[in-house]
Design an enzyme around this catalytic site. Sequence first.
Site, short mmCIF file in Angstrom:
data_model
loop_
_atom_site.label_atom_id
_atom_site.label_comp_id
_atom_site.label_asym_id
_atom_site.label_seq_id
_atom_site.Cartn_x
_atom_site.Cartn_y
_atom_site.Cartn_z
N HIS A 74 0.82 -1.35 -0.09
CA HIS A 74 0.09 0.08 -0.09
C HIS A 74 0.78 1.29 0.21
CE1 HIS A 74 -3.62 -2.22 0.46
NE2 HIS A 74 -3.32 -2.88 1.76
N CYS A 75 2.20 1.10 -0.10
CA CYS A 75 3.14 2.19 -0.10
C CYS A 75 3.10 3.02 -1.26
CB CYS A 75 4.65 1.73 -0.07
SG CYS A 75 5.69 2.97 0.24
N SER A 76 3.12 4.28 -1.55
CA SER A 76 3.31 4.96 -2.48
C SER A 76 4.16 4.85 -3.50
CB SER A 76 3.36 6.71 -2.18
OG SER A 76 4.49 6.81 -1.47
N ARG A 117 4.88 1.73 -4.38
CA ARG A 117 4.48 0.46 -4.75
C ARG A 117 4.51 -0.15 -6.17
NH1 ARG A 117 0.07 2.85 -3.16
NH2 ARG A 117 -1.41 3.24 -5.03
#
Length: 182
Positions: free
Chosen positions: A60-62, A64
């Site tokens: 869910h990281c920016s 990703r």
Amino acid sequence: MSFFLKRRGFIAGGISLLAHAVARADPAPVFRFDAIGGGAQIDLSRWRGHPVLVVNTASHCSFRAQLGDLQQFHEAWGPRGLRVLAVPSDDFGKEFDTAAETKAYCETVWGMTVPMSEPVVLLGEAAHPFYRWLRETRGFVPNWNFNKVLLDGAGQVVTTWGAPVKPGSEEMKRIIAPLLTA
């Protein structure tokens, strides 16, 4: 003894000391990660002789989209000798609740075939032994997702990169290329 011979002996002695220091270098510890979804453990010592790129990931990281970059880098440079390991972690609150969800997401959305570990802890005393070793020997502690650690063929740290450096970037290629065996 002439100046030239004295100087030559000094240089030869220095080279001898350097060779001795290299020969006495402690071998890298053996690190194992549980493979995501079960199965055989991922034993980094089995990849000795090859450079290894270890990346702490989060679905869910920016950053990703780097999962896709990591897969492409694995496909392009794996045949040349590079080994890649994705290490999911929720230390920064950006991973799924279960390993099964993480695995399904990475395979379905990003087509990942990169070896992937079960999610691990990166920070503090509960950190996976690999990340404790990095902290204790190199002072390196991931400060966000998608930090990269490059190991040489002997399992020693060559360099680290932060999240903004994409897998397969020119910066990475320049450092990894001389380490390749194939």
